[in-house]
Design a protein around this motif. Structure first.
Motif, PDB file in Angstrom:
ATOM      1  N   ASP A   1     127.246   8.859 135.111  1.00 52.32           N
ATOM      2  CA  ASP A   1     128.243   9.774 134.562  1.00 52.32           C
ATOM      3  C   ASP A   1     127.819  10.112 133.135  1.00 52.32           C
ATOM      4  O   ASP A   1     126.670   9.895 132.751  1.00 52.32           O
ATOM      5  CB  ASP A   1     129.639   9.134 134.594  1.00 52.32           C
ATOM      6  CG  ASP A   1     129.648   7.717 134.023  1.00 52.32           C
ATOM      7  OD1 ASP A   1     128.904   7.473 133.034  1.00 52.32           O
ATOM      8  OD2 ASP A   1     130.373   6.857 134.547  1.00 52.32           O
ATOM      9  N   GLY A   2     128.739  10.642 132.355  1.00 49.63           N
ATOM     10  CA  GLY A   2     128.421  11.036 130.984  1.00 49.63           C
ATOM     11  C   GLY A   2     128.770   9.999 129.934  1.00 49.63           C
ATOM     12  O   GLY A   2     128.913  10.357 128.745  1.00 49.63           O
ATOM     13  N   ARG A   3     128.903   8.741 130.319  1.00 49.70           N
ATOM     14  CA  ARG A   3     129.229   7.687 129.349  1.00 49.70           C
ATOM     15  C   ARG A   3     128.049   7.484 128.405  1.00 49.70           C
ATOM     16  O   ARG A   3     126.908   7.286 128.838  1.00 49.70           O
ATOM     17  CB  ARG A   3     129.550   6.388 130.080  1.00 49.70           C
ATOM     18  CG  ARG A   3     129.914   5.228 129.156  1.00 49.70           C
ATOM     19  CD  ARG A   3     130.186   3.979 129.986  1.00 49.70           C
ATOM     20  NE  ARG A   3     130.486   2.813 129.161  1.00 49.70           N
ATOM     21  CZ  ARG A   3     131.696   2.507 128.715  1.00 49.70           C
ATOM     22  NH1 ARG A   3     132.722   3.296 129.016  1.00 49.70           N
ATOM     23  NH2 ARG A   3     131.908   1.435 127.984  1.00 49.70           N
ATOM     24  N   VAL A   4     128.307   7.521 127.103  1.00 52.36           N
ATOM     25  CA  VAL A   4     127.281   7.351 126.077  1.00 52.36           C
ATOM     26  C   VAL A   4     127.493   6.010 125.391  1.00 52.36           C
ATOM     27  O   VAL A   4     128.611   5.711 124.942  1.00 52.36           O
ATOM     28  CB  VAL A   4     127.320   8.499 125.041  1.00 52.36           C
ATOM     29  CG1 VAL A   4     126.306   8.259 123.930  1.00 52.36           C
ATOM     30  CG2 VAL A   4     127.063   9.835 125.723  1.00 52.36           C
ATOM     31  N   GLU A   5     126.419   5.219 125.312  1.00 49.63           N
ATOM     32  CA  GLU A   5     126.499   3.899 124.696  1.00 49.63           C
ATOM     33  C   GLU A   5     125.352   3.731 123.699  1.00 49.63           C
ATOM     34  O   GLU A   5     124.187   3.880 124.066  1.00 49.63           O
ATOM     35  CB  GLU A   5     126.402   2.794 125.747  1.00 49.63           C
ATOM     36  CG  GLU A   5     127.487   2.841 126.806  1.00 49.63           C
ATOM     37  CD  GLU A   5     127.237   1.826 127.898  1.00 49.63           C
ATOM     38  OE1 GLU A   5     127.630   0.652 127.731  1.00 49.63           O
ATOM     39  OE2 GLU A   5     126.626   2.204 128.918  1.00 49.63           O
ATOM     40  N   LEU A   6     125.687   3.445 122.461  1.00 47.88           N
ATOM     41  CA  LEU A   6     124.708   3.086 121.437  1.00 47.88           C
ATOM     42  C   LEU A   6     125.004   1.665 120.994  1.00 47.88           C
ATOM     43  O   LEU A   6     126.162   1.348 120.653  1.00 47.88           O
ATOM     44  CB  LEU A   6     124.780   4.030 120.230  1.00 47.88           C
ATOM     45  CG  LEU A   6     124.197   5.449 120.390  1.00 47.88           C
ATOM     46  CD1 LEU A   6     125.137   6.340 121.193  1.00 47.88           C
ATOM     47  CD2 LEU A   6     123.911   6.064 119.012  1.00 47.88           C
TER      48      LEU A   6
ATOM     49  N   ARG B   1     119.535   0.078 121.429  1.00 48.20           N
ATOM     50  CA  ARG B   1     119.339   0.808 122.679  1.00 48.20           C
ATOM     51  C   ARG B   1     120.398   1.895 122.823  1.00 48.20           C
ATOM     52  O   ARG B   1     121.498   1.796 122.292  1.00 48.20           O
ATOM     53  CB  ARG B   1     119.386  -0.140 123.874  1.00 48.20           C
ATOM     54  CG  ARG B   1     120.732  -0.822 124.087  1.00 48.20           C
ATOM     55  CD  ARG B   1     120.698  -1.718 125.319  1.00 48.20           C
ATOM     56  NE  ARG B   1     122.018  -2.298 125.611  1.00 48.20           N
ATOM     57  CZ  ARG B   1     122.460  -3.429 125.121  1.00 48.20           C
ATOM     58  NH1 ARG B   1     121.682  -4.140 124.293  1.00 48.20           N
ATOM     59  NH2 ARG B   1     123.657  -3.881 125.429  1.00 48.20           N
ATOM     60  N   ILE B   2     120.038   2.921 123.567  1.00 50.72           N
ATOM     61  CA  ILE B   2     120.914   4.065 123.813  1.00 50.72           C
ATOM     62  C   ILE B   2     120.913   4.335 125.309  1.00 50.72           C
ATOM     63  O   ILE B   2     119.846   4.466 125.918  1.00 50.72           O
ATOM     64  CB  ILE B   2     120.446   5.318 123.048  1.00 50.72           C
ATOM     65  CG1 ILE B   2     120.318   5.020 121.548  1.00 50.72           C
ATOM     66  CG2 ILE B   2     121.388   6.486 123.283  1.00 50.72           C
ATOM     67  CD1 ILE B   2     119.689   6.149 120.763  1.00 50.72           C
ATOM     68  N   ARG B   3     122.083   4.426 125.907  1.00 55.87           N
ATOM     69  CA  ARG B   3     122.198   4.639 127.344  1.00 55.87           C
ATOM     70  C   ARG B   3     123.092   5.849 127.623  1.00 55.87           C
ATOM     71  O   ARG B   3     124.060   6.093 126.905  1.00 55.87           O
ATOM     72  CB  ARG B   3     122.772   3.408 128.045  1.00 55.87           C
ATOM     73  CG  ARG B   3     121.879   2.181 127.977  1.00 55.87           C
ATOM     74  CD  ARG B   3     122.544   0.978 128.646  1.00 55.87           C
ATOM     75  NE  ARG B   3     121.698  -0.201 128.599  1.00 55.87           N
ATOM     76  CZ  ARG B   3     120.784  -0.517 129.506  1.00 55.87           C
ATOM     77  NH1 ARG B   3     120.634   0.268 130.565  1.00 55.87           N
ATOM     78  NH2 ARG B   3     120.049  -1.597 129.382  1.00 55.87           N
ATOM     79  N   LEU B   4     122.757   6.542 128.687  1.00 55.76           N
ATOM     80  CA  LEU B   4     123.594   7.621 129.208  1.00 55.76           C
ATOM     81  C   LEU B   4     123.900   7.300 130.663  1.00 55.76           C
ATOM     82  O   LEU B   4     122.999   7.222 131.494  1.00 55.76           O
ATOM     83  CB  LEU B   4     122.874   8.975 129.106  1.00 55.76           C
ATOM     84  CG  LEU B   4     123.587  10.162 129.774  1.00 55.76           C
ATOM     85  CD1 LEU B   4     124.951  10.400 129.141  1.00 55.76           C
ATOM     86  CD2 LEU B   4     122.730  11.415 129.704  1.00 55.76           C
ATOM     87  N   GLY B   5     125.179   7.088 130.962  1.00 55.47           N
ATOM     88  CA  GLY B   5     125.561   6.743 132.322  1.00 55.47           C
ATOM     89  C   GLY B   5     124.908   5.466 132.811  1.00 55.47           C
ATOM     90  O   GLY B   5     124.589   5.335 133.995  1.00 55.47           O
ATOM     91  N   GLY B   6     124.676   4.510 131.897  1.00 51.41           N
ATOM     92  CA  GLY B   6     124.082   3.241 132.262  1.00 51.41           C
ATOM     93  C   GLY B   6     122.573   3.228 132.288  1.00 51.41           C
ATOM     94  O   GLY B   6     121.962   2.183 132.536  1.00 51.41           O
ATOM     95  N   VAL B   7     121.917   4.358 132.022  1.00 52.28           N
ATOM     96  CA  VAL B   7     120.454   4.460 132.070  1.00 52.28           C
ATOM     97  C   VAL B   7     119.929   4.699 130.657  1.00 52.28           C
ATOM     98  O   VAL B   7     120.438   5.573 129.951  1.00 52.28           O
ATOM     99  CB  VAL B   7     120.004   5.608 132.993  1.00 52.28           C
ATOM    100  CG1 VAL B   7     118.487   5.708 133.020  1.00 52.28           C
ATOM    101  CG2 VAL B   7     120.545   5.409 134.398  1.00 52.28           C
ATOM    102  N   PRO B   8     118.925   3.930 130.200  1.00 54.70           N
ATOM    103  CA  PRO B   8     118.332   4.212 128.886  1.00 54.70           C
ATOM    104  C   PRO B   8     117.822   5.647 128.822  1.00 54.70           C
ATOM    105  O   PRO B   8     117.145   6.111 129.748  1.00 54.70           O
ATOM    106  CB  PRO B   8     117.178   3.207 128.796  1.00 54.70           C
ATOM    107  CG  PRO B   8     117.575   2.082 129.717  1.00 54.70           C
ATOM    108  CD  PRO B   8     118.314   2.741 130.838  1.00 54.70           C
ATOM    109  N   VAL B   9     118.153   6.338 127.745  1.00 48.56           N
ATOM    110  CA  VAL B   9     117.803   7.755 127.664  1.00 48.56           C
ATOM    111  C   VAL B   9     116.291   7.958 127.679  1.00 48.56           C
ATOM    112  O   VAL B   9     115.807   8.988 128.149  1.00 48.56           O
ATOM    113  CB  VAL B   9     118.413   8.412 126.399  1.00 48.56           C
ATOM    114  CG1 VAL B   9     119.921   8.476 126.512  1.00 48.56           C
ATOM    115  CG2 VAL B   9     117.976   7.676 125.137  1.00 48.56           C
ATOM    116  N   ARG B  10     115.525   6.971 127.180  1.00 47.10           N
ATOM    117  CA  ARG B  10     114.077   7.130 127.181  1.00 47.10           C
ATOM    118  C   ARG B  10     113.484   6.977 128.579  1.00 47.10           C
ATOM    119  O   ARG B  10     112.334   7.328 128.803  1.00 47.10           O
ATOM    120  CB  ARG B  10     113.431   6.111 126.242  1.00 47.10           C
ATOM    121  CG  ARG B  10     113.877   6.200 124.803  1.00 47.10           C
ATOM    122  CD  ARG B  10     113.366   7.446 124.129  1.00 47.10           C
ATOM    123  NE  ARG B  10     111.927   7.428 123.957  1.00 47.10           N
ATOM    124  CZ  ARG B  10     111.250   8.384 123.343  1.00 47.10           C
ATOM    125  NH1 ARG B  10     111.895   9.421 122.842  1.00 47.10           N
ATOM    126  NH2 ARG B  10     109.950   8.319 123.210  1.00 47.10           N
TER     127      ARG B  10
END
Length: 609
Positions: A357-362, A417-426
């Motif tokens: 989904d669009g959940r953003v986590e830093l 680390r930075i994640r979008l929808g539970g997946v690392p953005v990199r």
């Protein structure tokens, strides 16, 4: 590769057998001095100078001068014949490269095959020049070596014992090392290609790099490619020392052996002139030919083998590509490097990770533009629920654009680390960037082409109703009408900055991205147009992060993130007005004309240590 390089070279020899026969004939004329030089020197010494008949000795040397002139004429004719062998070979390579490049470009969407262009302009010329040099070096060495051995046998067969074994040993040493040298040369060519491809990509995206503050990241990536190329060149240089050793064994050792064995040869009846003639054969004919052969095959030969191999690798589709039916969305397909097929979407093991989904986590994110500089973002923790509308505000240089680039994955944090929808953005597949997130920088990018191509760049399968809906939502109907419709050609130079931003906003609205980042992407629009564009994005089930340019953007947001270096505050507009002095100060500098704040139930957390 499609065909081995040696198979192509053999087919070239067979196809132009007549030209090679003529070239060989003139090479035999070229080798006349090598065949007769030692024998004529021996006659001049024994029958002339040592017999007190200087005129006879000078006559023999004059005859040697005539053979040199004959050899020079043969060299000229052989060089002229070389064009008939080399130029058709170059034409074959150009055909292979052009066919392969056009085939790949037609089968895939995405960036142009710049490596194919590099092969056409650089590697084909390298192969052409190397091929001509190798033909001459090999032909010259072959006829010269045979001529020298025949001449030595004519003087006295005992000379072959001093020349033939070290010559064979030197050639064996060189040929054994040739395979490893070819591998090193291939690494050099691949490193050069990587530099050209990386620099081409950077040149095409300089505006976006600058807008996203990614200069240091790009510098590091290009620098890594350059360092790799330098390392490959050093490894090749170390191995090429074998060429010197082979030349010493095959070219200089025979001279030493003949000089050391001269007393024994003379006692066995060999004349002084014959010894001088043998030294002439080795020093004036065999050694230069061997030097040209070793240096040519170890230099031009390696370039020829490696460049022809690279050209053949890219001459047509690989087996993987030929079997690939294509993705449903070719515009988002990951680009393939030269010589490698695209990853097949049907293979589960190769499926790129997709955010839930669009959940953003830093978590603990720190980033600075130099190791010694103060971090722009320090130990930032931020969680945004899917669908949250966040406005990022702060003074100039506070790190707003840096944060947007970090969340988009354009920059890599030094820590955290930075994640979008539970997946690392990199880890999100770069080729499918628009499927997961879209970043629009302040300087919107519009390329020469039709308006449809510009609007549907991130979503090539968009239908006309999709385009109409996006254009209407952004409020760009008047622009589309002025330009002449979707099929009209767009000239970026005649568009205003605001018009370019409208095109970029429509482009960003079309794909079903989980996250949209607008880094002052509406700064050239008036407040009313900006409000329309932002409402278009908030009406979608995607997380929206806006680096605010006006107070109205902050008022429309669910949450506001106030950035001031290492000090960050997160909250609603009303809460920040009550307990954040910096936010109140920013409000005082903004235009007071604003829309009423949206009613929402914001959900988000912030942690800054």
């Amino acid at each position: 590769m499609n065909r081995p390089a040696h198979a192509l070279l053999r087919s070239t020899l067979r196809a132009r057998r007549r030209e090679f026969v003529r070239l060989t004939g003139w090479s035999l004329v070229q080798a006349v001095p090598a065949l007769l030089s030692g024998w004529l020197v021996a006659r001049a010494v024994d029958n002339g100078f040592l017999a007190d008949r200087s005129a006879v000795g000078l006559g023999w040397l004059g005859l040697l001068a005539c053979t040199v002139l004959l050899g020079a004429w043969g060299t000229r004719q052989a060089t002229l014949q070389l064009a008939g062998v080399v130029e058709p070979f170059r034409d074959d390579l150009v055909t292979l490269v052009a066919t392969g490049t056009l085939h790949r470009s037609a089968r895939r969407a995405g960036p142009t095959d710049t490596a194919g262009v590099a092969r056409l302009t650089e590697q084909v010329e390298i192969a052409r020049e190397s091929y001509g040099a190798i033909v001459m070096f090999v032909q010259t060495f072959s006829v010269t070596a045979v001529s020298v051995l025949l001449g030595l046998a004519a003087l006295d067969p005992a000379f072959l014992l001093f020349v033939l074994p070290p010559l064979a040993a030197g050639l064996a040493l060189f040929l054994l090392a040739l395979r490893a040298m070819a591998a090193r040369q291939r690494a050099v060519v691949l490193a050069d290609e990587a530099i050209a491809e990386q620099v081409g990509a950077v040149a095409d995206g300089l505006r976006d790099v600058t807008a996203c503050g990614a200069e240091d990241v790009v510098r590091a990536r290009v620098g890594a490619r350059i360092d790799a190329a330098a390392g490959a060149a050093r490894a090749l240089a170390r191995l090429t020392a074998v060429r010197t050793a082979a030349l010493g064994v095959g070219g200089w050792l025979p001279l030493v052996l003949i000089l050391a064995g001269a007393p024994w040869l003379v006692r066995d009846g060999v004349t002084t002139g014959a010894v001088l003639g043998a030294l002439t054969y080795v020093s004036q004919a065999l050694q230069p030919a061997l030097r040209g052969f070793v240096q040519g095959l170890g230099g031009s030969g390696l370039w020829l083998l490696v460049t022809v191999t690279r050209i053949l690798e890219a001459a047509g589709p690989t087996e993987t590509e030929a079997a690939d039916p294509g993705d449903a969305d070719p515009g988002n397909a990951p680009p393939a490097t030269a010589g490698s097929g695209r990853r097949r979407a049907a293979e589960p093991g190769n499926a790129p990770p997709a955010p839930r989904d669009g959940r953003v986590e830093l978590c603990g994110v720190t980033y600075g533009y130099a190791r010694s500089a103060e971090p722009v973002v320090r130990d930032l923790g931020l969680v945004l629920a899917p669908g949250t509308h966040l406005a990022v505000v702060g003074p100039s240089g506070a790190g707003k654009s840096t944060l947007a680039a970090l969340v988009a994955g354009v920059l890599e944090p030094q820590a955290g680390r930075i994640r979008l929808g539970g997946v690392p953005v990199r880890d999100l597949d770069r080729g499918r960037l628009s499927r997961s997130r879209v970043l629009i920088p302040q300087e919107a990018y519009v390329f020469s082409g039709t308006l449809r191509e510009n609007l549907a760049y991130l979503h090539p399968t968009a239908t006309p109703p999709d385009l109409d809906a996006a254009v209407h939502a952004i409020g760009a109907q008047a622009l589309v009408q002025r330009l002449g419709g979707y099929d009209a050609t767009v000239d970026p130079a005649v568009l205003s900055a605001g018009e370019r931003q409208l095109i970029a906003l429509v482009r960003a609205l079309l794909p079903p991205a989980r996250l949209v980042l607008l880094d002052e992407a509406t700064c050239h629009l008036d407040p009313a147009a900006e409000a329309v564009a932002e409402r278009a994005f908030t009406g979608r089930p995607a997380t929206l992060i806006v680096c605010a340019h006006r107070i109205s953007s902050a008022l429309r947001a669910d949450l506001v993130l106030v950035m001031d270096g290492s000090h960050c505050r997160l909250g609603t507009h009303d809460r920040l007005m009550a307990d954040c002095a910096l936010y109140r100060d920013l409000i005082g500098h903004w235009d007071e004309r604003a829309e009423p704040a949206r009613s929402a139930s914001p959900e988000g957390t912030l942690e800054v240590t």
